[in-house]
Structure formats: C-alpha cells, structure tokens
Write an enzyme that holds these catalytic residues in place. Structure first.
Site, PDB file in Angstrom:
ATOM      1  N   LYS A 153       0.847  -1.189   0.000  1.00 49.61           N
ATOM      2  CA  LYS A 153       0.000   0.000   0.000  1.00 49.61           C
ATOM      3  C   LYS A 153       0.883   1.239   0.000  1.00 49.61           C
ATOM      4  CE  LYS A 153      -1.542   2.716   3.045  1.00 49.61           C
ATOM      5  NZ  LYS A 153      -1.442   4.015   2.369  1.00 49.61           N
ATOM      6  N   SER A 206       5.450   8.113   9.984  1.00 48.84           N
ATOM      7  CA  SER A 206       5.653   8.889  11.207  1.00 48.84           C
ATOM      8  C   SER A 206       5.699   7.991  12.446  1.00 48.84           C
ATOM      9  CB  SER A 206       4.511   9.891  11.352  1.00 48.84           C
ATOM     10  OG  SER A 206       3.291   9.181  11.452  1.00 48.84           O
ATOM     11  N   THR A 229      10.521   4.955  11.440  1.00 52.30           N
ATOM     12  CA  THR A 229       9.642   6.094  11.733  1.00 52.30           C
ATOM     13  C   THR A 229      10.347   7.456  11.676  1.00 52.30           C
ATOM     14  OG1 THR A 229       9.982   5.524  14.045  1.00 52.30           O
ATOM     15  CG2 THR A 229       8.002   4.663  13.043  1.00 52.30           C
ATOM     16  N   CYS A 262      13.628  11.554   5.879  1.00 51.06           N
ATOM     17  CA  CYS A 262      13.852  11.138   7.266  1.00 51.06           C
ATOM     18  C   CYS A 262      15.327  11.284   7.619  1.00 51.06           C
ATOM     19  CB  CYS A 262      13.393   9.704   7.471  1.00 51.06           C
ATOM     20  SG  CYS A 262      14.417   8.532   6.610  1.00 51.06           S
ATOM     21  N   GLU A 373       9.865  16.939  14.933  1.00 52.92           N
ATOM     22  CA  GLU A 373      10.116  16.798  13.497  1.00 52.92           C
ATOM     23  C   GLU A 373       9.265  17.807  12.730  1.00 52.92           C
ATOM     24  OE1 GLU A 373       8.838  13.066  11.565  1.00 52.92           O
ATOM     25  OE2 GLU A 373      10.662  13.178  10.366  1.00 52.92           O
TER      26      GLU A 373
HETATM   27  P1  NAD Z   1       2.423   8.854   7.872  1.00 55.01           P
HETATM   28  O1  NAD Z   1       2.706   8.140   9.143  1.00 55.01           O
HETATM   29  O2  NAD Z   1       1.423   9.929   7.878  1.00 55.01           O
HETATM   30  O3  NAD Z   1       1.914   7.803   6.760  1.00 55.01           O
HETATM   31  C1  NAD Z   1       2.622   6.619   6.473  1.00 55.01           C
HETATM   32  C2  NAD Z   1       1.659   5.570   5.955  1.00 55.01           C
HETATM   33  O4  NAD Z   1       0.691   5.263   6.950  1.00 55.01           O
HETATM   34  C3  NAD Z   1       0.886   6.019   4.738  1.00 55.01           C
HETATM   35  O5  NAD Z   1       0.780   4.938   3.845  1.00 55.01           O
HETATM   36  C4  NAD Z   1      -0.465   6.443   5.275  1.00 55.01           C
HETATM   37  O6  NAD Z   1      -1.496   6.238   4.348  1.00 55.01           O
HETATM   38  C5  NAD Z   1      -0.641   5.549   6.496  1.00 55.01           C
HETATM   39  N1  NAD Z   1      -1.334   6.205   7.613  1.00 55.01           N
HETATM   40  C6  NAD Z   1      -1.398   7.534   7.890  1.00 55.01           C
HETATM   41  N2  NAD Z   1      -2.089   7.744   9.036  1.00 55.01           N
HETATM   42  C7  NAD Z   1      -2.463   6.531   9.494  1.00 55.01           C
HETATM   43  C8  NAD Z   1      -3.186   6.092  10.644  1.00 55.01           C
HETATM   44  N3  NAD Z   1      -3.678   6.930  11.538  1.00 55.01           N
HETATM   45  N4  NAD Z   1      -3.383   4.764  10.796  1.00 55.01           N
HETATM   46  C9  NAD Z   1      -2.896   3.879   9.901  1.00 55.01           C
HETATM   47  N5  NAD Z   1      -2.194   4.258   8.799  1.00 55.01           N
HETATM   48  C10 NAD Z   1      -1.973   5.548   8.592  1.00 55.01           C
HETATM   49  O7  NAD Z   1       3.837   9.343   7.301  1.00 55.01           O
HETATM   50  P2  NAD Z   1       4.079  10.247   6.001  1.00 55.01           P
HETATM   51  O8  NAD Z   1       3.623  11.627   6.311  1.00 55.01           O
HETATM   52  O9  NAD Z   1       3.552   9.577   4.797  1.00 55.01           O
HETATM   53  O10 NAD Z   1       5.657  10.196   5.910  1.00 55.01           O
HETATM   54  C11 NAD Z   1       6.503  11.070   6.608  1.00 55.01           C
HETATM   55  C12 NAD Z   1       7.066  10.416   7.832  1.00 55.01           C
HETATM   56  O11 NAD Z   1       7.786   9.231   7.465  1.00 55.01           O
HETATM   57  C13 NAD Z   1       8.083  11.291   8.553  1.00 55.01           C
HETATM   58  O12 NAD Z   1       7.864  11.189   9.936  1.00 55.01           O
HETATM   59  C14 NAD Z   1       9.419  10.674   8.167  1.00 55.01           C
HETATM   60  O13 NAD Z   1      10.462  10.895   9.087  1.00 55.01           O
HETATM   61  C15 NAD Z   1       9.054   9.230   8.095  1.00 55.01           C
HETATM   62  N6  NAD Z   1      10.011   8.460   7.292  1.00 55.01           N
HETATM   63  C16 NAD Z   1      10.838   7.617   7.961  1.00 55.01           C
HETATM   64  C17 NAD Z   1      11.787   6.891   7.267  1.00 55.01           C
HETATM   65  C18 NAD Z   1      12.715   5.969   7.990  1.00 55.01           C
HETATM   66  O14 NAD Z   1      13.343   5.134   7.362  1.00 55.01           O
HETATM   67  N7  NAD Z   1      12.849   6.068   9.292  1.00 55.01           N
HETATM   68  C19 NAD Z   1      11.869   7.025   5.870  1.00 55.01           C
HETATM   69  C20 NAD Z   1      10.984   7.885   5.218  1.00 55.01           C
HETATM   70  C21 NAD Z   1      10.049   8.606   5.946  1.00 55.01           C
END
Ligand code: NAD
Length: 473
Positions: A153, A206, A229, A262, A373
C-alpha cells in the site's frame, strides 16, 4: 481520489480507494500464488527481478518524472531516488547467495545439522509519501526474491510510482498474485494489520503511526514487523571542518527534497571545541552566516525545470504545518534569520504548496523547533562549547535516525561515531543514507522492530530459520 501535482496544483491521476473486500481479495491472491512462487527456484525468481531491473532502467526517465509530478521533488532528486530504488532490485537479485543457510557435519558421531531459510507467506508493505518510488523497494524485492508474496500500500498522496512498478513487475514475468497493490489510507492499513493472512508488516512513516498503530497492532496480532519512523537529525560543524564543502553538504541535507527526508538535517550545531571565547564567537558567525547566505540563494520552483534546486511541499496542509512551526519558533524566542514564508519562485506557479528555505538562530534543544520533526525546509542553528555537549544535545532528543559530523579530526570523528545513539552516522556526509546492501538503521523513536529494511537484514526478516538434525541408520 485525485493525485495532485503540488507545483501547478493540477490533478494528474485518479486512484481508487480499496475496499475491505478488495484487501481480502489481494491477500487471497497472494496466498494462492505463494506455494507456486515458493517452489520457483531462487535463480528463476532472481531472473524475474533482473528483468524488472532492465525495465526500470529503460523507463528511468519516465519513472523519475512521475515522482517529480506526484511528489514535487526536483527531477535530479527523483533520478537519485529511482537509482536508489533500482539498486535494491539489483541487490535482491543476488538471492541464491543471500538466502543460503549453513551446515556442520558430525555435531555428534554420525549426526549432521543444517539451517535452511524458508519464506513465510504474505507480507504487507506500507509506504510514506516522501519517497514514493524508493521506500517500498527497501522491502518488496527482498520479500519477493525470498519466495514470499506481497500486498503493498503506497501513500495515498502519491501512489502512481508504485502503480507503475507493479505494471513492470507483471511485464517482467512475476506471476499474478505475487506482487499486489492496494490503495488508500488508514482504513486500508488497519485492514492489513488485522488480516490473519498477513504474516508480517513493513512500515515506513511517522512515529505516531509506526509506533502507536503499526508496532502495537502487529504485537497484538502476532505479526513480525519492521517499523521505520520519524526523525530529528543533528549535524555538527567542528572548527576544523572544510568550510565550503560543509556548507554545500548542509544545503542538500537541510533543503534537499524540501526537507521532507527522514535523513534531512534539522538542527545544525556549531561546536567551538578547543576554541577561546572570541575565536568560538567568530567561528560561529562564519558558519551561521555562510549557511544562511547559501540557503537564501536556493532556486525554488517546479522540479521539472532542471535549474531548480528545491520544489514545493507535498500539499497545502504540509505547508501549513511547517508555517505553524516557524510561528512557534518565533514565539519561543528563536531568531528567524531567513524567512521562507516570503515565497519567491523561479517561474509563475501558484504559491499554494511552496515555501522558500528558512533558518533560525538561537535555538535550544528544548524549543519546539529544536525538538520536534518539522519535515520541511527549516533549519535550527544551535551552539555547543564542546563535542561532548553537542552529543548530549543529540541524546536529549527522543529520535535516533541520523547524525553527522563535519571535521578533519579522526579522533573527534571516531568519538562521534562511537557514542552517538543514532542508526545512521555521517562523517563529512550530510545525508547518511545507507546503500541497498546495508540495513537502513534507526534507533530510539525512529525505529521499532529488530531487523531493518534493505540487504541481508531484509532477507532474514522475510525468512524463517529452520534447523534440521539428521542421522541415518
Ligand atoms: P504517515 O505516518 O502519515 O503515513 C505513512 C503511511 O501510513 C501512509 O501509507 C499512510 O497512508 C498511512 N497512515 C497515515 N495515518 C495513518 C493512521 N492513523 N493509521 C494507519 N495508517 C496511517 O507518514 P508520512 O507523512 O507519509 O511520511 C513522513 C514520515 O515518514 C516522517 O515522519 C518521516 O520521518 C518518516 N520516514 C521515515 C523513514 C525511515 O526510514 N525512518 C523514511 C521515510 C520517511
């Protein structure tokens, strides 16, 4: 759901949001394909991945342009992302060697023992919006190479890259049911987390979702999990750092991908280790002024223009959130040296999702902008009297994704690498991104699980070890 290009605000595609029945159908298709795919020799599975790699190379430019259009990053950043994604397919194609077990003869008289690695079945992969092409490829090729099937997904915000990959996977001869895609947001994620047919989940996003939703629910439902995350990354500049190269590396670290990495730099600590007070003041001014001057020259606009160095935020709500942080920084007493809210663009684009680079001075680690962040093009400049103090500042933050030091002193660099509790360390490198054959590490609130994505650790995650002891009479 419309997918909107954040630079020109035009809808470029429509994606369906998968229903509960469609998630079930995807898992069923994966379960059905699993026995046949598992029996396919690893070398034959690897050949499918090599074909996928060739197709990705042929479409390299098209795949990169899609990322710029659906996410907003510059075309060069997209090319870098495509390259990093393909590298994971290349590494996973080494599966005949990577998946080998080991053995020992005569563990007792006439008895031999060996370990084999076996795939588990169906895995769920959930991606973030900031690297729509690359991040799911930290997992998918390894899952498929080891003989598992996947339900992937992508972020609902920019899913087109993954739609393209699944089409190419089919063209590469990966059988139906092995590489499945569903679309949507949180409801689809909870459908996947609750599905008894899914054995394990890889999540990147996140901390709020990765820890409190994904890691928790995987524990409750007995699924194995990789949850990578959020982050708040510190970059240290020591007095003996090479000035020009350090500033250049900082620009890509803090403002590359519009700060939506990230591994992006967030806090810059200028460290006066070994300097007298007046020397330390002069050193601080030189670095802080150099940083702000360089940031003010970054060309912001539509990423398909090759001259552009920074694109828009992914959408308006993300811009709003970044502005909220800037306002908080001012309110808490930091000094805004460069105000990116004053939007100046190359080209005539709607200002809706754009910001220019921002930089604060006089930030302390306990201020909101020093602690949380932001995930946008905002730098917080800080000061420390010693390396020890700077490392303590890093450790006071709950995240532990990445940290970098800029220095010519091997002893300081080693001390930094040895003590800093972060999963990815850069030494004179602004973005400490591990290559596909190394794990993408992370510590503290930046990672939940045991094994990481990419390389050998991903192979271990997607396989179960079975130990056989045999004796023949
Ligand atoms: P997000 O947590 O909002 O979303 C990530 C995924 O989860 C998406 O597919 C989204 O559809 C789903 N999602 C969103 N809210 C949800 C919920 N309440 N319940 C279940 N699923 C949910 O993250 P984002 O905004 O897409 O990405 C940015 C974040 O990702 C930043 O915090 C960044 O640091 C992190 N990130 C981490 C790494 C790493 O390797 N540590 C790499 C890339 C991005």
């Amino acid at each position: 759901m419309d997918v909107v290009n954040p630079a020109n605000c035009k809808a470029i595609a429509k994606v369906p949001i998968s229903t509960r029945d469609e998630i079930n159908a995807a898992v069923e298709a994966a379960k059905e394909a699993f026995p046949g795919w598992r029996r396919t020799p690893p070398l034959a599975r690897a050949r499918c991945l090599l074909r996928l790699r060739e197709l990705m190379e042929e479409r390299f430019e098209e795949l990169s342009r899609i990322q710029t259009m659906e996410h907003g990053k510059t075309i060069d950043e997209s090319r870098g992302e495509t390259r990093r994604g393909i590298e994971n397919v290349e590494v996973a194609a080494g599966i005949p060697s990577l998946m080998m077990g080991y053995n020992l003869e005569d563990i007792a008289a006439g008895i031999d023992e060996y370990l084999i690695r076996q795939p588990l079945g169906v895995f769920g992969i959930i991606g973030p919006y900031n690297f729509p092409f690359m991040v799911p490829l930290w997992f998918a090729p390894y899952a498929v190479a080891t003989g598992n099937c996947i339900v992937l997904k992508p972020s609902s915000e920019d899913p087109i890259s993954q739609v393209k990959i699944v089409e190419l996977a089919e063209e590469a001869g990966i059988p139906p049911g092995v590489w499945n895609l569903v679309n949507g947001g949180r409801t689809v994620v909870s459908g996947m987390l609750d599905h008894p047919g899914i054995k394990g989940v890889c999540f990147v996003g996140s901390t709020a979702v990765g820890r409190d939703v994904v890691y928790k629910r995987c524990g409750e439902t007995g699924k194995s999990v990789i949850s990578q995350t959020g982050a708040k990354n510190f970059l240290l500049v020591m007095p003996d750092a090479k000035f020009e190269r350090t500033i250049a590396a900082c620009m890509t670290s803090f403002y590359g991908n519009t700060g939506q990495r990230c591994l992006s730099g967030a806090n810059l600590i200028i460290v006066g280790e070994g300097l007298k007070e007046h020397e330390s003041n002069a050193f601080y001014r030189k670095v802080a002024d150099g940083f702000v001057a360089a940031a003010s020259k970054i060309r912001v606009g539509y990423g398909l223009d090759e001259s552009i160095q920074m694109g828009p935020l992914r959408d308006e709500s993300k811009k709003k959130s970044v502005i909220g942080f800037i306002e908080k920084g001012i309110e808490e007493g930091a000094t805004l040296k460069l105000d990116g809210r004053d939007v100046k663009l190359v080209g005539d684009w709607p200002h809706k999702c754009f910001l220019n680079p921002s930089a604060f001075e006089d930030v302390t680690p306990d201020m909101t902008i020093g602690k949380e962040e932001i995930f946008g093009p905002v730098a917080s400049i800080m000061r420390a009297g010693s390396l020890d103090e700077a490392i303590q500042m890093i450790h006071s933050n709950p995240y532990g994704n990445a940290a970098s030091i800029f220095t010519s002193n091997g002893k300081w660099a080693r001390e930094f690498q040895y003590r800093t509790q972060c999963g990815n360390i850069g030494i004179n490198i602004g973005i400490a991104a591990p290559m596909a054959f190394f794990p993408f590490s992370g510590m503290k609130d930046s990672f939940f699980g045991t094994l990481h994505g990419q390389g050998q650790e991903a192979v271990r995650f997607f396989t179960e070890s079975k130990v056989v002891i045999q004796r023949w009479f």
